[in-house]
Motif scaffolding. Structure first.
Motif, PDB file in Angstrom:
ATOM      1  N   HIS A  14       2.861  -2.150   3.231  1.00 11.71           N
ATOM      2  CA  HIS A  14       1.558  -1.500   3.089  1.00 11.71           C
ATOM      3  C   HIS A  14       1.555  -0.892   1.697  1.00 11.71           C
ATOM      4  CE1 HIS A  14       0.593  -1.923   7.366  1.00 11.71           C
ATOM      5  NE2 HIS A  14       1.889  -1.739   7.547  1.00 11.71           N
ATOM      6  N   GLN A  60      -1.863  -7.718  -6.405  1.00  9.69           N
ATOM      7  CA  GLN A  60      -1.938  -8.795  -5.421  1.00  9.69           C
ATOM      8  C   GLN A  60      -1.338 -10.088  -5.979  1.00  9.69           C
ATOM      9  OE1 GLN A  60      -5.842 -10.391  -4.394  1.00  9.69           O
ATOM     10  NE2 GLN A  60      -5.266 -10.287  -2.228  1.00  9.69           N
ATOM     11  N   LYS A  66       0.681 -13.872   0.848  1.00  8.18           N
ATOM     12  CA  LYS A  66      -0.266 -12.775   1.079  1.00  8.18           C
ATOM     13  C   LYS A  66      -0.096 -12.142   2.460  1.00  8.18           C
ATOM     14  CE  LYS A  66      -2.421 -13.597  -2.838  1.00  8.18           C
ATOM     15  NZ  LYS A  66      -1.419 -13.776  -3.828  1.00  8.18           N
ATOM     16  N   GLN A  70      -0.282  -5.817   2.865  1.00  4.61           N
ATOM     17  CA  GLN A  70      -1.664  -5.357   3.012  1.00  4.61           C
ATOM     18  C   GLN A  70      -1.881  -4.339   1.917  1.00  4.61           C
ATOM     19  OE1 GLN A  70      -4.468  -6.127   5.272  1.00  4.61           O
ATOM     20  NE2 GLN A  70      -5.249  -5.130   3.447  1.00  4.61           N
ATOM     21  N   TYR A  72      -4.114  -1.445   0.090  1.00  2.14           N
ATOM     22  CA  TYR A  72      -5.094  -0.393   0.352  1.00  2.14           C
ATOM     23  C   TYR A  72      -5.499   0.227  -0.983  1.00  2.14           C
ATOM     24  CZ  TYR A  72      -2.914  -0.548   5.006  1.00  2.14           C
ATOM     25  OH  TYR A  72      -2.414  -0.941   6.218  1.00  2.14           O
ATOM     26  N   PHE A  97      -8.993  -6.196   0.593  1.00  2.00           N
ATOM     27  CA  PHE A  97      -8.243  -4.952   0.576  1.00  2.00           C
ATOM     28  C   PHE A  97      -8.845  -3.977   1.587  1.00  2.00           C
ATOM     29  CE2 PHE A  97      -8.063  -6.061  -4.157  1.00  2.00           C
ATOM     30  CZ  PHE A  97      -6.944  -6.863  -4.009  1.00  2.00           C
ATOM     31  N   VAL A  98      -8.052  -2.989   1.986  1.00  2.00           N
ATOM     32  CA  VAL A  98      -8.547  -1.930   2.862  1.00  2.00           C
ATOM     33  C   VAL A  98      -9.026  -0.791   1.971  1.00  2.00           C
ATOM     34  CG1 VAL A  98      -7.935  -0.259   4.645  1.00  2.00           C
ATOM     35  CG2 VAL A  98      -6.967  -2.570   4.716  1.00  2.00           C
ATOM     36  N   LYS A 194       0.671  -2.113  12.340  1.00  2.00           N
ATOM     37  CA  LYS A 194       1.361  -3.274  11.768  1.00  2.00           C
ATOM     38  C   LYS A 194       2.820  -3.028  11.577  1.00  2.00           C
ATOM     39  CE  LYS A 194      -2.708  -5.197   9.754  1.00  2.00           C
ATOM     40  NZ  LYS A 194      -3.338  -5.792   8.678  1.00  2.00           N
TER      41      LYS A 194
END
Length: 194
Positions: A14, A60, A66, A70, A72, A97-98, A194
């Motif tokens: 994360h 990224q 990928k 994740q 953020y 993205f978050v 997750k």
């Protein structure tokens, strides 16, 4: 004798791109450590929402698979123009993205650990000062805002109030277009799954 290699399942990463190098970064690192979540928090290449998004896109590219990460984007509204802010949030979501949003600033999320409030702060500075006052009252300290932002163990100080912060945000029914606003409670739930 041949060695046997056991297949280890990688924990998903994360990756939080933070607009500052202090409070949000330290909080996220502390959260990851305390909850056993593979969290890495990195500073963006500048404090504007556009720079946070640009930094996330560049990070990224470093991941071939990928599915192992994740990303953020931690956005503070601060004094960013409303339309520009909305546009960056849309681009963030479109990129996969978050979006982790705090309005007017990240300290609003921290404040919810200590107090349930939807006070309409006039600006980020007032929100930071309110957090400082509540923090100093709870912990019987005399920190300045600058000192609190630099506290590397800020999550440890607030971790016993994490459930309260999540409940406060839930019970306030905060709306994305509202002022103040945060969706950090939802983001943290996502990271826990997750």
């Amino acid at each position: 004798m041949a060695r046997t290699q056991q297949n280890r399942q990688l924990r998903p990463l994360h990756l939080f791109i933070c607009e500052d190098s202090k409070s949000s970064k330290y909080y996220m690192q502390g959260l990851g450590k305390a909850k056993g979540i593979n969290i890495k928090a990195e500073e963006a290449y500048g404090t504007s929402p556009e720079n946070v998004l640009r930094s996330a896109k560049e990070k990224q590219k470093l991941f071939k698979d990928k599915g192992t990460v994740q990303i953020y984007c931690l956005f503070d509204k601060d004094d960013c123009d409303d339309e520009k802010f909305k546009k960056v949030i849309q681009q963030c979501k479109k990129a996969g993205f978050v979006d982790a949003i705090s309005v007017p600033c990240y300290e609003y999320w921290l404040l919810l650990h200590l107090k349930k409030t939807n006070q309409p702060f006039k600006d980020a500075q007032e929100c930071c000062e309110t957090f400082r006052a509540e923090y100093n009252k709870k912990f019987q300290t005399q920190y300045t805002v600058k000192q609190l932002k630099a506290k590397t163990d800020i999550f440890n100080d607030l971790k016993n109030n994490l459930d309260s912060a999540i409940a406060n945000a839930d019970n306030l029914g905060l709306e994305e277009a509202g002022y103040p606003y945060t969706n950090m409670h939802q983001v943290i739930r996502l990271a826990f799954r997750k």
